[in-house]
Scaffold this active site. Structure first.
Site, PDB file in Angstrom:
ATOM      1  N   LEU A  20       1.146  -0.772  -0.245  1.00  0.00           N
ATOM      2  CA  LEU A  20       0.006   0.296  -0.096  1.00  0.00           C
ATOM      3  C   LEU A  20       0.752   1.127  -0.305  1.00  0.00           C
ATOM      4  CD1 LEU A  20      -2.965  -1.093   2.259  1.00  0.00           C
ATOM      5  CD2 LEU A  20      -2.337  -1.367  -0.059  1.00  0.00           C
ATOM      6  N   ARG A  21       2.065   0.943   0.213  1.00  0.00           N
ATOM      7  CA  ARG A  21       3.068   2.091   0.184  1.00  0.00           C
ATOM      8  C   ARG A  21       3.140   3.181   0.914  1.00  0.00           C
ATOM      9  NH1 ARG A  21       6.656  -0.813  -2.777  1.00  0.00           N
ATOM     10  NH2 ARG A  21       5.871  -1.234  -4.646  1.00  0.00           N
ATOM     11  N   ASN A  45       7.626  -3.138   3.401  1.00  0.00           N
ATOM     12  CA  ASN A  45       8.673  -2.275   2.473  1.00  0.00           C
ATOM     13  C   ASN A  45       8.969  -1.484   2.629  1.00  0.00           C
ATOM     14  OD1 ASN A  45       6.917  -3.372   1.198  1.00  0.00           O
ATOM     15  ND2 ASN A  45       8.701  -3.397  -1.069  1.00  0.00           N
ATOM     16  N   HIS A 139       9.889 -14.126   0.657  1.00  0.00           N
ATOM     17  CA  HIS A 139      10.259 -13.131  -1.004  1.00  0.00           C
ATOM     18  C   HIS A 139      11.324 -14.786  -1.023  1.00  0.00           C
ATOM     19  CE1 HIS A 139      10.665 -10.819  -4.359  1.00  0.00           C
ATOM     20  NE2 HIS A 139      11.531 -11.700  -4.727  1.00  0.00           N
ATOM     21  N   HIS A 177       4.139 -14.828  -3.669  1.00  0.00           N
ATOM     22  CA  HIS A 177       4.349 -14.815  -4.932  1.00  0.00           C
ATOM     23  C   HIS A 177       5.208 -15.701  -5.703  1.00  0.00           C
ATOM     24  CE1 HIS A 177       7.486 -13.057  -3.721  1.00  0.00           C
ATOM     25  NE2 HIS A 177       7.865 -11.442  -3.490  1.00  0.00           N
ATOM     26  N   LEU A 222       9.049  -8.327  -8.867  1.00  0.00           N
ATOM     27  CA  LEU A 222      10.364 -10.278  -8.998  1.00  0.00           C
ATOM     28  C   LEU A 222       8.853 -11.080  -8.322  1.00  0.00           C
ATOM     29  CD1 LEU A 222      13.109  -7.490  -8.099  1.00  0.00           C
ATOM     30  CD2 LEU A 222      12.939  -9.450 -10.327  1.00  0.00           C
ATOM     31  N   ASP A 250       0.364  -8.982  -4.480  1.00  0.00           N
ATOM     32  CA  ASP A 250       1.884  -8.728  -5.057  1.00  0.00           C
ATOM     33  C   ASP A 250       1.505  -7.287  -5.615  1.00  0.00           C
ATOM     34  OD1 ASP A 250       3.788  -8.239  -4.060  1.00  0.00           O
ATOM     35  OD2 ASP A 250       4.893  -9.239  -6.383  1.00  0.00           O
ATOM     36  N   HIS A 254       4.182   1.773  -8.582  1.00  0.00           N
ATOM     37  CA  HIS A 254       5.682   2.644  -8.801  1.00  0.00           C
ATOM     38  C   HIS A 254       4.722   3.548  -9.761  1.00  0.00           C
ATOM     39  CE1 HIS A 254       8.431   0.033  -7.153  1.00  0.00           C
ATOM     40  NE2 HIS A 254       7.761  -1.056  -7.356  1.00  0.00           N
ATOM     41  N   ALA A 266      10.893  -2.774  -9.626  1.00  0.00           N
ATOM     42  CA  ALA A 266      10.332  -4.317 -10.452  1.00  0.00           C
ATOM     43  C   ALA A 266       8.605  -3.576  -9.457  1.00  0.00           C
ATOM     44  CB  ALA A 266      10.967  -5.004  -9.073  1.00  0.00           C
TER      45      ALA A 266
HETATM   46  N1  NCD Z   1       7.030  -7.690  -6.599  1.00  0.00           N
HETATM   47  C1  NCD Z   1       7.443  -6.848  -6.972  1.00  0.00           C
HETATM   48  O1  NCD Z   1       7.965  -6.535  -8.481  1.00  0.00           O
HETATM   49  N2  NCD Z   1       7.698  -5.685  -6.450  1.00  0.00           N
HETATM   50  C2  NCD Z   1       7.563  -5.300  -5.052  1.00  0.00           C
HETATM   51  C3  NCD Z   1       8.159  -6.183  -4.555  1.00  0.00           C
HETATM   52  C4  NCD Z   1       8.210  -7.603  -3.851  1.00  0.00           C
HETATM   53  O2  NCD Z   1       6.544  -7.857  -3.461  1.00  0.00           O
HETATM   54  O3  NCD Z   1       8.944  -8.146  -4.425  1.00  0.00           O
HETATM   55  C5  NCD Z   1       7.694  -3.566  -4.572  1.00  0.00           C
HETATM   56  O4  NCD Z   1       6.953  -3.361  -3.101  1.00  0.00           O
HETATM   57  O5  NCD Z   1       7.752  -3.344  -5.148  1.00  0.00           O
HETATM   58 ZN    ZN Z   2       5.046  -8.248  -2.913  1.00  0.00          ZN
HETATM   59 ZN    ZN Z   3       8.368 -10.526  -2.886  1.00  0.00          ZN
END
Ligand code: NCD
Ligand code: ZN
Ligand code: ZN
Length: 347
Positions: A20-21, A45, A139, A177, A222, A250, A254, A266
């Site tokens: 959700l940032r 993260n 992950h 994922h 990713l 997931d 961005h 990613a």
């Molecule tokens: N899945 C992704 O490609 N990116 C995720 C991080 C993650 O879940 O690995 C992110 O926070 O942007």
């Molecule tokens: Zn993720």
């Molecule tokens: Zn991940």
């Protein structure tokens, strides 16, 4: 002859892996996730990451304050580092709102620089999690630059995951994922304490969608999209009715200019149409009747939480995805931007 169904009512789903940032972006990401998901596992993260109980609870409060209507439940996750103590795990569990801790191998993905450098460094924390009943979310990719990016999940399973699973037999583990046939087979063979989430984009796409006929950065995430035999294995697992495989989008937004760049980030954004995209994948596999278990039952069952008691309805109704959505002060380009989606959720 079976005719196509035009409407499907299922128990309200949950999303067991979403980003959700924070800050000004929260009002947009929370609006999308809370449209029909009952609960979601919120990835920690952030910059800086949510490594302790207090920061995770403060993040939870910001999410709750950002929701337009009041029935979405964020389930929080602690970000594991080399320094996470058993005491912090116990404090997190006692808070009642932190249900899991997340293992990012350092440098594996977006905002994972403070992640774990050596699996054994988190063994004391994992022992505490096993003791108090907190889930471990992983992950699952190695970060060794000599390992080909398409092999990083399989090498993680072979060299790291088996060791964690063997060392903590009663710890509940979700391999997040998953993207390979190897991961599907590992989870199928493991004990009932090991499960996996599968994204909508890994069911709908393979690496050709990202790389053939031009490079398409909005498919870059990713673990990276793999070849189609892996996509097929994921579709079979998700639609098999096996309770070890459940929904985790997931969805990872961005800003447009961070994706459409010489070194793009990613992450794929799917929260605008998550259940609709899964419905397309399940219908394509002739398995719409398996969607409810995957989206609404197996996740809460694995987390030992009650299933949601109300329902949502998917209607067959075509609509065109906007080219972009607001993301705080920026725009995010979603998966299927400008393309047709065949289902619409009536919450
Ligand atoms: N899945 C992704 O490609 N990116 C995720 C991080 C993650 O879940 O690995 C992110 O926070 O942007
Ligand atoms: Zn993720
Ligand atoms: Zn991940």
């Amino acid at each position: 002859m079976t005719s196509k169904v035009d409407s499907l009512t299922i128990t309200r789903p949950d999303d067991w892996h979403v980003h959700l940032r924070d800050g000004v972006q929260l009002k947009d990401t929370v609006r999308d996730i809370s449209r029909y998901m009952g609960r979601a596992i919120i990835m920690p993260n952030l910059v800086p990451p949510a490594t302790c109980t207090d920061t995770a609870l403060a993040y939870r409060a910001r999410i709750l304050a950002a929701q337009p209507q009041g029935n979405f439940q964020p389930l929080m996750v602690l970000y594991l580092t080399d320094k996470t103590t058993p005491e912090e795990i116990k404090k997190a569990k006692a808070s009642g709102h932190i249900v899991a801790a997340k293992l990012y191998p350092a440098g594996a993905t977006t905002n994972s620089d403070s992640g774990v450098t050596d699996i054994e460094k988190v063994f004391p924390a994992l022992a505490a999690m096993q003791e108090v009943g907190m889930l471990l979310l992983i992950h699952g990719e190695v970060t060794d630059s000599s390992i080909d990016i398409f092999d990083r999940e399989k090498v993680f399973i072979d060299t790291k995951l088996a060791k964690i699973v063997d060392s903590f037999p009663t710890l509940k583990i979700v391999l997040e994922h998953i993207t390979t046939k190897d991961a599907v087979e590992f989870v199928q063979k493991a004990s009932d304490n090991v499960a996996a989430t599968i994204t909508a984009h890994h069911l709908l796409y393979n690496r050709n969608h990202m790389l053939a006929g031009g490079i398409r950065p909005h498919y870059y995430c990713l673990p990276i999209l793999k070849r189609n035999i892996h996509q097929q294995a994921l579709i079979e697992a998700a639609t098999s009715g096996n309770k070890k495989f459940f929904l985790g989008t997931d969805s990872a937004p961005h800003a447009k200019d961070k994706k459409e760049a010489a070194c793009g980030c990613a992450g794929a954004y799917t929260a605008h149409a998550a259940l609709e995209l899964y419905a397309e994948a399940f219908e394509e596999a002739g398995a719409l009747n398996k969607l409810e278990g995957f989206a609404s039952h197996f996740g809460p069952d694995f987390y030992d939480l009650p299933r949601n008691t109300d329902t949502v309805t998917l209607k067959r109704e075509s609509w065109t995805t906007p080219q972009s959505f607001p993301l705080g002060d920026d725009q995010v380009v979603p998966i299927k931007a400008g393309a047709q989606v065949d289902w619409k959720v009536i919450a």
